[in-house]
Design a protein around this motif. Structure first.
Motif, short mmCIF file in Angstrom:
data_model
loop_
_atom_site.label_atom_id
_atom_site.label_comp_id
_atom_site.label_asym_id
_atom_site.label_seq_id
_atom_site.Cartn_x
_atom_site.Cartn_y
_atom_site.Cartn_z
N LEU A 105 0.83 -1.21 0.00
CA LEU A 105 0.00 0.00 0.00
C LEU A 105 0.86 1.25 0.00
O LEU A 105 0.56 2.23 -0.69
N ALA A 106 1.92 1.23 0.82
CA ALA A 106 2.66 2.47 1.06
C ALA A 106 3.89 2.60 0.17
O ALA A 106 4.36 3.72 -0.08
N ALA A 155 5.08 6.45 6.68
CA ALA A 155 4.61 6.37 5.30
C ALA A 155 3.40 5.45 5.20
O ALA A 155 2.44 5.74 4.46
N SER A 187 -5.04 7.80 3.50
CA SER A 187 -5.59 8.28 2.23
C SER A 187 -6.69 7.36 1.71
O SER A 187 -7.32 7.64 0.71
N ARG A 188 -6.90 6.25 2.40
CA ARG A 188 -7.94 5.32 1.95
C ARG A 188 -9.07 5.28 2.96
O ARG A 188 -8.93 5.70 4.09
N ALA A 222 -0.36 6.32 3.84
CA ALA A 222 -1.03 5.56 2.79
C ALA A 222 -2.39 5.06 3.26
O ALA A 222 -3.36 5.08 2.51
#
Lengths: 102, 489
Positions: free
Chosen positions: B193-194, B201, B208-209, B205
């Motif tokens: 994901l990141a 980090a 942001s979801r 990530a």
């Protein structure tokens, strides 16, 4: 020419991982259970490598190396423990290793 | 590219270097300098030296943070972070290792398995704990966890000739390896994901979801299962009673306290770091796990006759209480977790030390009946055990009350009334089974048994844990401030 898409690697990794989990849960021999755990770790390695390749990074590859090191250390300690268990018992079937309960 | 190994990096790494160095030194010197079994108890001095250097390193870090007024020092490009949180846990690890080490040598002599590598394994396990509390990178956390776990697999099986010890080691190893396999799968998804293994980090990530994003959920669920195995929360607790009962009692104490505190440090790093924004998805899961831990831990403890096994179930229920602090999630709850872990460390260690004292030549002394009439035989031990049990049950004026108080306060502040009521109900259940031990000690007729072994180390360790258990209960202020520093992040 397209290369093999990332999702295929991830699906393969997930399938291998699920097989490892199933082996851990349903097998009754200590060595086989231990091999199932190794299968899980290798499935994880595959997904790390696939991600690292896709992201064009080395972080994932480094993680895979560490997972291998841990798997090797775990195998060394684990097989030693399985040996001491085997010395005091007739077989390696997990159902017979049942001194400790309630 | 920044410099490879800066002075900051070194400054942060010193405690871990000391632990690893002295751990390896014990292994080498055991082989070359002290071939005679009689001389091996001298190896405990290496452990003391190692802990002194580690403590010095931690002290310098603490002084540096205080004098510069910095919240944290990061090293190795954000791989390790020294902050109030990591220092708080590392001081607990130092105290626990020292207390376990000073009671171990007589115990291992009685068991006939006095080997130098025992002290080496304690130091190396503590090195793993250092990385668990300090690491802010998936690789570092994974390696720290495995370093700690591998040392514990060996220590649990330390009594090679005993069937019970072997079996405990095997069960712990298989379930531990399985759980770390699940966890590292979650790590691989987080990395995917990141595109980075840094917790910061990964947090960005995941933030942001959507919290219910299936990929985030997969990463969260597998990681959570792995972590919850390590803190022995139900339904992932199956290994704990067996491992606790079969292991040498000193190792059980170290496992119940050191390993659990380190695993909770790890859990807080993961759940309050990368997974914080996925809280709507994991909160219901953790509520379920906490309720199950309280239920299974408390109800299964009622029927136990082996004190170590009883304390294992009680430690499962304590894991449930600590998780309630995370579920509340406000400042009081997080402070409550830190206080609870501190309190738990000393009271549980103390209770196991009394069980260590009960082990004599030809007498295992782990059953509740073995404590019968302890008040008439050794009143000092009986009173100390009473203090620890009162504290475990959470009755004032002992430390356990302070821990539970903050957890309950946090639950009420965040209007989790049902959970608070349930947790309070289980305190009543807990009082019942702890008082089975008390009844055996104070009311049952004394049975004819050899007197208790009492060494200087055991007396010192019991005095320290006993005094702290009372002191935190009577005058909690400095300890609360200490816990507060662990939150400044």
């Amino acid at each position: 020419m397209d290369s093999v898409p990332l999702s295929w690697y991830l699906i393969l990794s997930a399938v291998l991982f699920a097989l490892g989990v199933a082996g851990f849960l349903f097998r009754r021999n200590l060595i086989t259970i231990f091999m199932s755990i190794e299968l899980m770790l290798n499935a994880v390695n595959l997904s790390f490598i696939a991600f690292a390749y896709k992201l064009n990074q080395v972080d994932g590859q480094i993680f895979a190396f560490f997972v291998m090191v841990v798997a090797a250390a775990e195998a060394a300690v684990g097989l030693a423990i399985i040996l001491t268990v085997f010395k005091s018992r007739p077989s390696l079937a997990v159902d017979e290793v049942n001194t400790l309960k309630y | 590219m920044s410099q490879f190994y800066t002075s900051t990096d070194h400054f942060v790494l010193v405690p871990a270097i000391m632990l690893a160095l002295f751990g390896c030194a014990v292994l080498l010197f055991d082989f070359f300098l002290f071939p005679e079994p009689r001389q091996r108890k001298r190896l405990v001095w290496f452990l003391f030296a190692g802990e002194i250097f580690t403590a010095a390193g931690l002290w310098r870090q603490q002084a540096f943070l205080a004098s510069e007024g910095l919240p944290e020092i990061t090293a190795f490009q954000g791989t390790l972070t020294v902050d109030g949180f990591s220092l708080f846990f590392n001081w607990i690890f130092v105290a626990v290792s020292l207390l376990v080490a000073i009671v171990s040598w007589r115990y291992l002599e009685i068991e006939g398995e006095h080997h130098g590598e025992y002290y080496g394994l304690i130091l190396l396990a503590q090195c793993g704990m250092y990385f668990l509390a300090t690491g802010t990178d998936l690789i570092t956390l994974f390696i720290g966890l495995e370093l700690m776990a591998l040392c514990f697999y060996v220590m649990v099986g330390f009594l090679r000739e005993r069937k019970r010890s072997n079996e405990a080691a095997m069960k712990y190893l298989l379930l531990g390896a399985f759980s770390s396999g699940l966890m590292v799968y979650g790590f691989s998804v987080m990395y995917g994901l990141a595109g980075s293994t840094k917790l910061r980090a990964v947090a960005a990530a995941i933030a942001s979801r959507d919290a219910w994003d299936p990929v985030v959920f997969l990463a969260m669920a597998t990681t959570a299962v792995g972590v919850l195995f390590k803190v022995s929360a139900a339904p992932f607790h199956m290994w704990a009673p067996d491992a606790y009962e079969g292991a040498p009692t000193t190792v059980t104490a170290f496992l119940a306290v050191g390993s659990k505190a380190a695993s909770f440090a790890f859990l807080m790093r993961i759940f309050l770091g990368p997974l914080e924004t996925a809280r709507p998805a994991w909160e219901p899961l953790l509520v379920l796990v906490a309720v199950l831990s309280l239920t299974i831990g408390n109800l299964a403890a009622i029927t136990q006759n082996n004190v170590k096994r009883l304390l294992a179930y009680s430690s499962i229920s304590h894991a449930g209480y600590i998780l309630l602090g995370l579920i509340a999630g406000n400042a009081t709850g997080l402070k409550g977790m830190a206080v609870y872990i501190l309190v738990y460390a000393f009271m549980t260690l103390g209770a196991f030390l009394v069980v260590v004292a009960l082990r004599r030549e030809n007498l295992i002394g782990e059953d509740i009946e073995d404590m019968a009439g302890l008040m008439h035989r050794s009143p000092g031990y009986a009173v100390l055990m009473l203090i620890f049990l009162l504290s475990l049950a959470g009755i004032p004026p002992t430390a356990g009350f302070i821990g539970k108080y903050y957890i309950f306060l946090a639950l009420l502040e965040t209007s989790h009334y049902l959970l608070a009521a349930l947790a309070a109900l289980y305190v009543a259940v807990a009082i019942y089974y702890y008082f089975r031990i008390v009844r055996s000690m104070f009311i049952s007729e004394a049975v004819a048994a050899p007197p208790l072994e009492s060494t200087v180390g055991l007396r010192v360790a019991l005095a320290v844990t006993g005094v702290l258990t009372l002191a935190i209960g009577v005058y909690p202020e400095p300890f609360l401030r200490l816990a507060q520093t662990s939150l400044v992040r």
